[in-house]
Every structure is written in C-alpha cells, then in structure tokens.
Scaffold this motif. Structure first.
Motif, PDB file in Angstrom:
ATOM      1  N   PRO A 217      40.279  37.231  45.697  1.00 14.68           N
ATOM      2  CA  PRO A 217      39.638  37.434  44.397  1.00 14.68           C
ATOM      3  C   PRO A 217      40.075  36.388  43.386  1.00 14.68           C
ATOM      4  CG  PRO A 217      41.471  38.927  44.627  1.00 14.68           C
ATOM      5  CD  PRO A 217      41.374  38.176  45.923  1.00 14.68           C
ATOM      6  N   VAL A 218      39.243  36.190  42.384  1.00 14.96           N
ATOM      7  CA  VAL A 218      39.601  35.313  41.266  1.00 14.96           C
ATOM      8  C   VAL A 218      39.917  36.223  40.080  1.00 14.96           C
ATOM      9  CG1 VAL A 218      38.862  33.414  39.807  1.00 14.96           C
ATOM     10  CG2 VAL A 218      38.056  33.545  42.159  1.00 14.96           C
ATOM     11  N   VAL A 219      41.155  36.651  39.985  1.00 17.68           N
ATOM     12  CA  VAL A 219      41.589  37.562  38.929  1.00 17.68           C
ATOM     13  C   VAL A 219      42.824  36.978  38.276  1.00 17.68           C
ATOM     14  CG1 VAL A 219      42.369  39.884  38.370  1.00 17.68           C
ATOM     15  CG2 VAL A 219      40.686  39.544  40.177  1.00 17.68           C
ATOM     16  N   ASP A 220      42.787  36.866  36.974  1.00 17.08           N
ATOM     17  CA  ASP A 220      43.918  36.315  36.226  1.00 17.08           C
ATOM     18  C   ASP A 220      44.488  37.415  35.341  1.00 17.08           C
ATOM     19  OD1 ASP A 220      45.810  34.809  35.004  1.00 17.08           O
ATOM     20  OD2 ASP A 220      44.422  33.443  33.989  1.00 17.08           O
ATOM     21  N   LEU A 221      45.562  38.050  35.810  1.00 19.17           N
ATOM     22  CA  LEU A 221      46.168  39.143  35.044  1.00 19.17           C
ATOM     23  C   LEU A 221      46.943  38.641  33.829  1.00 19.17           C
ATOM     24  CD1 LEU A 221      47.454  41.546  37.841  1.00 19.17           C
ATOM     25  CD2 LEU A 221      45.438  41.798  36.420  1.00 19.17           C
ATOM     26  N   LYS A 277      44.577  44.124  47.563  1.00 19.24           N
ATOM     27  CA  LYS A 277      43.872  44.481  48.793  1.00 19.24           C
ATOM     28  C   LYS A 277      44.039  43.437  49.905  1.00 19.24           C
ATOM     29  CE  LYS A 277      39.524  46.129  50.706  1.00 19.24           C
ATOM     30  NZ  LYS A 277      40.247  47.162  51.469  1.00 19.24           N
ATOM     31  N   PRO A 278      43.787  42.129  49.678  1.00 16.10           N
ATOM     32  CA  PRO A 278      43.993  41.179  50.784  1.00 16.10           C
ATOM     33  C   PRO A 278      45.444  41.109  51.245  1.00 16.10           C
ATOM     34  CG  PRO A 278      43.531  40.021  48.733  1.00 16.10           C
ATOM     35  CD  PRO A 278      43.262  41.460  48.478  1.00 16.10           C
ATOM     36  N   TYR A 279      46.384  41.324  50.328  1.00 15.93           N
ATOM     37  CA  TYR A 279      47.807  41.293  50.689  1.00 15.93           C
ATOM     38  C   TYR A 279      48.160  42.496  51.566  1.00 15.93           C
ATOM     39  CZ  TYR A 279      52.877  40.895  50.049  1.00 15.93           C
ATOM     40  OH  TYR A 279      54.232  40.759  50.258  1.00 15.93           O
ATOM     41  N   VAL A 280      47.663  43.682  51.197  1.00 18.44           N
ATOM     42  CA  VAL A 280      47.922  44.895  51.980  1.00 18.44           C
ATOM     43  C   VAL A 280      47.255  44.813  53.351  1.00 18.44           C
ATOM     44  CG1 VAL A 280      47.549  47.393  52.069  1.00 18.44           C
ATOM     45  CG2 VAL A 280      48.241  46.318  49.923  1.00 18.44           C
ATOM     46  N   ASP A 281      46.029  44.292  53.386  1.00 17.27           N
ATOM     47  CA  ASP A 281      45.265  44.262  54.637  1.00 17.27           C
ATOM     48  C   ASP A 281      45.785  43.231  55.632  1.00 17.27           C
ATOM     49  OD1 ASP A 281      43.690  46.243  53.640  1.00 17.27           O
ATOM     50  OD2 ASP A 281      41.996  44.962  53.122  1.00 17.27           O
ATOM     51  N   GLN A 471      49.997  37.633  44.317  1.00 20.05           N
ATOM     52  CA  GLN A 471      49.430  36.436  43.691  1.00 20.05           C
ATOM     53  C   GLN A 471      49.914  35.167  44.389  1.00 20.05           C
ATOM     54  OE1 GLN A 471      50.677  37.363  39.625  1.00 20.05           O
ATOM     55  NE2 GLN A 471      48.528  37.493  39.009  1.00 20.05           N
ATOM     56  N   ARG A 472      51.190  35.116  44.734  1.00 19.84           N
ATOM     57  CA  ARG A 472      51.723  33.944  45.447  1.00 19.84           C
ATOM     58  C   ARG A 472      51.072  33.790  46.815  1.00 19.84           C
ATOM     59  NH1 ARG A 472      58.303  34.166  44.479  1.00 19.84           N
ATOM     60  NH2 ARG A 472      58.273  33.764  42.214  1.00 19.84           N
ATOM     61  N   TRP A 473      50.869  34.931  47.495  1.00 20.34           N
ATOM     62  CA  TRP A 473      50.246  34.877  48.829  1.00 20.34           C
ATOM     63  C   TRP A 473      48.826  34.345  48.738  1.00 20.34           C
ATOM     64  CZ3 TRP A 473      46.068  37.354  51.131  1.00 20.34           C
ATOM     65  CH2 TRP A 473      46.006  37.262  52.534  1.00 20.34           C
ATOM     66  N   ILE A 474      48.095  34.760  47.702  1.00 18.71           N
ATOM     67  CA  ILE A 474      46.724  34.285  47.521  1.00 18.71           C
ATOM     68  C   ILE A 474      46.703  32.785  47.268  1.00 18.71           C
ATOM     69  CG2 ILE A 474      44.743  34.393  45.945  1.00 18.71           C
ATOM     70  CD1 ILE A 474      45.246  37.396  45.719  1.00 18.71           C
ATOM     71  N   VAL A 475      47.655  32.300  46.437  1.00 23.67           N
ATOM     72  CA  VAL A 475      47.732  30.857  46.181  1.00 23.67           C
ATOM     73  C   VAL A 475      48.018  30.093  47.468  1.00 23.67           C
ATOM     74  CG1 VAL A 475      49.050  29.072  44.988  1.00 23.67           C
ATOM     75  CG2 VAL A 475      48.413  31.153  43.763  1.00 23.67           C
ATOM     76  N   GLU A 476      48.924  30.618  48.290  1.00 23.65           N
ATOM     77  CA  GLU A 476      49.231  29.956  49.571  1.00 23.65           C
ATOM     78  C   GLU A 476      48.033  29.951  50.496  1.00 23.65           C
ATOM     79  OE1 GLU A 476      52.507  32.122  51.086  1.00 23.65           O
ATOM     80  OE2 GLU A 476      53.956  31.344  49.612  1.00 23.65           O
ATOM     81  N   GLN A 477      47.267  31.023  50.522  1.00 26.46           N
ATOM     82  CA  GLN A 477      46.087  31.082  51.383  1.00 26.46           C
ATOM     83  C   GLN A 477      45.008  30.108  50.922  1.00 26.46           C
ATOM     84  OE1 GLN A 477      45.737  32.964  54.274  1.00 26.46           O
ATOM     85  NE2 GLN A 477      47.922  33.276  53.927  1.00 26.46           N
ATOM     86  N   ARG A 478      44.881  29.935  49.611  1.00 22.76           N
ATOM     87  CA  ARG A 478      43.866  29.012  49.098  1.00 22.76           C
ATOM     88  C   ARG A 478      44.254  27.555  49.387  1.00 22.76           C
ATOM     89  NH1 ARG A 478      43.011  32.348  43.950  1.00 22.76           N
ATOM     90  NH2 ARG A 478      41.119  33.520  44.398  1.00 22.76           N
ATOM     91  N   SER A 479      45.553  27.281  49.346  1.00 23.60           N
ATOM     92  CA  SER A 479      45.990  25.901  49.572  1.00 23.60           C
ATOM     93  C   SER A 479      46.110  25.566  51.035  1.00 23.60           C
ATOM     94  CB  SER A 479      47.334  25.676  48.878  1.00 23.60           C
ATOM     95  OG  SER A 479      48.332  26.562  49.381  1.00 23.60           O
TER      96      SER A 479
END
Length: 480
Positions: A217-221, A277-281, A471-479
């Motif tokens: 997701p593109v979510v900026d908390l 959700k992507p982190y849990v899944d 959030q860190r995991w999502i950044v790593e997956q995108r890079s």
C-alpha cells in the motif's frame, strides 16, 4: 499507578454496560439486545459428504486430416475423393460440421446410420455424433470399472459426474453391503444413499500456490495529526481491549485529554491495517504440523458474512483470516491456500482438522486435482460419536477458543459498515494475536517472538514498533 487507573476504568465501563443490560431486561421483560430471529445466522446440520478417488483421465487422440490425405496419396498413388452423395438422400450432413478427431470438412463425412445422428469420417474412419467423445478435451472414466462417466449436474463451482454402470465393482460392493432395512429404505428414497462412484470436476478460476508479489500500500502515517504514542494508545484500546470506536474516542478524551472523533479512529484503523496486512501475510513463520480451521459469523452491511480462520494449534499463530460473504467451497479453497503459501515445503502427512462442513472435503478434492495432497479430519457435532472426533476433538476446541477470543473483541463493534472495514479490523486482530498478545499455553510469551517488540515496556510502544517494522519491510520489498 497510571496503568492501574486505566485498567480500573475499563473494568468499570464494562461493569456499567452489564448493569444497564440487566436492568433493561428486567424492566422490559425481554432483552432489547437480543437479535431478531430473522437476523440470526442459519445453522443447519451438515449432510455427510463422501469424496471418492480421482478418475481415470484419458486424453483423446487428435489428428490432422491434411496429413492423412497426404499419406493416402503417397500410399495409393491417388487422392482420396470426397463422399459422393445421392441427390434424393433423406439425411444430409451439415456443411458446418467437421470431424472432431481429424478436422475433416463435411465433404468427407457420411451419415452413417440414417436419421439416428451418427456420422463417420472417410479420412480417419472415426464414428461420432454431436456429443462425441473426441469433441472433449479429456474423457473421465471410473477408476473401478473404466466406464466413461456421465455428467449429471452443474453446480456453481463444479460439475458432477457419475458412473452409471450397474456392473461396476464399486456399486456392487456398496449394494451388497446394505442391510435388509437399508435396502427397503433405498427403494423408497434412493437419494438418501450414495452407492455409485461420483467425481466433481472444478471450474473455479483460481490457481493454487501462485506466489504473487504482495500488494504494497501507499500509506503515509506521518501525515496524521496524532503522535505515534497516541496512535498506539488508540490501537490498544480498540483492538486489545475490544472497545468500540466511540468508546475509544471517549476514553481518549476523558483519560488522556485528546479530542478525537470515532470516524478518525476508524480511518486510522484502515490505514494501519493496509500497512500491516502484507507484513502479517508474508512473515516467515516457524510452523508446527498441527493445523485446524473453522468459520464464524460477522455482520457486514447488515448481512451475515463468514470469517474463515486457520490456525497453528501448537505455535498459536493465525495463518488465514479470510472474510467472505459466502460459506462456500471457493472461500474454503482460498483459506487453505493462505496456509499452504506460508509453508516452505508441503509435508507429506499434512492434516487439517475442521468441522463437518462438506466444503473442506471439496477443497481437498480441488487441491488433489492440482497435485497438492493433504488429509482432512472432520470433527462432527458436540459429542464424540466416531473415532476421528474422539482423537481430534482437542484441536477443534482450540480453534473454537480462537473464535471466542475474536468475538470478545468484535462484539463491541456491532458489525461493520463495509467490507473494507471488516477486513481492516480482522487484520489488526490477527497482527495483535500473532505479534503482541501473550498466550498462557506459551508460558506468557507471544506466538511470534520478536526481540524488537518484546523489549518494549508498554503495549502502545509495541504497536508503534510493529507499524515501524511493517513500514521498513515494505520499503525493502519495493527496493528489491
């Protein structure tokens, strides 16, 4: 003292709620909180389903009539002439008809048996009709007598095929094994007995074990007005303690002096759920070999939906938490697939313990047709009336306890106003249960031990750290 005051207030609020319910019940004579009968979920006993072995699959031979004409020319020194038809013939071959085996046009086709609908190809000598065996991609045969199966029903997710051979060993064994009382009942009501081989061919547009990239997701908390600590407090009250969004807003105002609306809390819930959700899944869980599953009811948009839980009974990890408007085979397939995707390798003795709902046996059959094998043990009813229920009842009770735990957190919501809201709440509950909630059977430890979370003193701080890890995991997956 401060945490003790909060705990006392929460206990006092729940006590007041129970007192109000009791007083209203005494005054009115009937609890105003009871759900109308027409809103109660339908709970019918399951009809026992028997799933037979896979059939024999025969792939019809396909030929090319042009190649056959060339071979005939080389062998006989002359070309094969089309069929010469009589001018006054009663039966004609439709011009659009082709041989289903070699594709020869109607010029090479005979009306073989007059008006009975059988045709023969002059090129490949194939006998066929409009429902010919060669027009099928595959021929399904009974594994007991090798006779072709007949399609008898078309369901939503599958077609039903049956062996109608009276001499089939499977049918004869079942028939001869019936008692005299059962034979009398069979004559009156044959539909209540399953004597013939049955196969269900699924046509669900779903590819099992397809490991697609996670939806990031593109979510900026960082743009929300609340501080990380405030967000952690909101999630603690709303998810951990099961307070509704309105009560969470009230306690944030009364105890912490933070003015916030219940809708803003729901917005925060949706945003955090998208991140988690992507982190849990896709978290690399360490799993055992004991898995159980069940479905429970939740209310979405005023209608009953179903939450499919699958659970590691030893590690106490939620592996699937799929929300569906239907309690059907497709939902069961997707829920089981969520579990299989979390395994590095599917073990040979993999077993799922479920209730008597036949959708799980149909899901097992679907995966078997895709070369994915596992066993399903069904614990039926509330009493142990068969050896399987006796042996696997403890695992069924474990998943029932998970359902009760979820209902304790879900009850205050009084249902959800949208599909998105239900998925968000269930996602946060799964994240809380797996990463933040201590479990008594694990000696007070959380199911998924992460040193970065366990070293923090308060629950709001752990929520904040869990969001940061996601959030860190999502950044790593995108890079990557």
């Amino acid at each position: 003292m401060y945490p003790q005051i909060i705990t006392y207030l929460l206990t006092f609020i729940k006590f007041q709620e129970q007192m109000i319910r009791t007083l209203l019940t005494l005054l009115i004579g009937k609890s105003m909180f009871d759900k109308p009968k027409d809103q109660q979920p339908v709970n019918k006993p399951y009809r026992k389903l028997q799933v037979d072995d896979l059939p024999i699959i025969e792939i019809p031979e396909k030929l090319n009539y042009r190649n056959l004409l060339t071979e005939y020319q080389e062998k006989h020194g002359k070309s094969l002439k089309p069929v010469q038809r009589r001018k006054n013939a009663k039966v004609t071959v439709p011009k659009a008809m082709k041989c289903p085996k070699c594709g020869a046009p109607s010029d090479y086709l005979y009306a073989n048996n007059g008006e009975k609908g059988q045709y023969q190809c002059k090129v490949c000598s194939c006998l066929f009709s409009d429902k010919n065996r060669f027009s099928k991609e595959a021929i399904l045969k009974c594994p007991h007598c090798s006779k072709t199966l007949e399609k008898i029903k078309e369901r939503k997710d599958f077609n039903v095929f049956k062996c109608k051979n009276d001499d089939c060993p499977y049918y004869q064994k079942k028939l001869n094994g019936m008692s005299s009382k059962e034979k009398k009942q069979f004559k009156k009501d044959p539909q209540s007995f399953k004597l013939r081989y049955i196969f269900r061919q699924f046509h669900i547009d779903f590819q099992p074990l397809s490991k697609n990239s996670p939806e990031l997701p593109v979510v900026d908390l960082s743009r929300i007005y609340a501080s990380p600590h405030t967000l952690g407090l909101i999630l603690t009250y709303h998810v951990n303690y099961g307070l509704s969004a309105r009560r969470t807003a009230a306690i944030m105002q009364d105890v912490h002096g933070v003015t916030i609306s219940h809708q803003t809390i729901l917005n925060y819930e949706n945003s955090v759920a998208l991140l988690l959700k992507p982190y849990v899944d896709h978290y690399p869980y360490e799993l055992s070999d004991q898995f159980c599953g069940d479905e429970t009811y939740i209310r979405v948009n005023g209608k009953w939906h179903y939450l499919f839980f699958f659970f590691d009974a030893v590690k106490k990890i939620i592996l699937s938490y799929r929300v569906s408007p239907n309690r059907d085979t497709a939902s069961a397939i997707q829920a089981i697939n969520d579990v299989l995707l979390k395994m590095e390798e599917i073990p040979e003795n993999l077993t799922f313990v479920v209730d008597g709902n036949p959708i799980y046996l149909l899901a097992q059959h679907f995966f078997a047709q895709n070369d994915i094998s596992f066993d399903v043990k069904q614990v039926i009813g509330l009493t142990n009336e068969d050896p399987i229920s006796t042996e696997y009842r403890p695992l069924k009770q474990i998943i029932e306890r998970l359902n009760r735990t979820f209902k304790g957190n879900y009850r205050s919501t009084q249902g959800f106003g949208s599909d998105h809201g239900s998925v968000s709440f269930v996602t946060l509950f799964a994240a809380y249960f797996n990463f933040l909630r201590p479990h008594a059977s694990l000696e007070g430890k959380v199911p998924v031990v992460n040193p970065k979370l366990s070293g923090l003193p308060t629950m709001p701080a752990r929520w904040t750290k869990l969001i940061e890890l996601a959030q860190r995991w999502i950044v790593e997956q995108r890079s990557a």
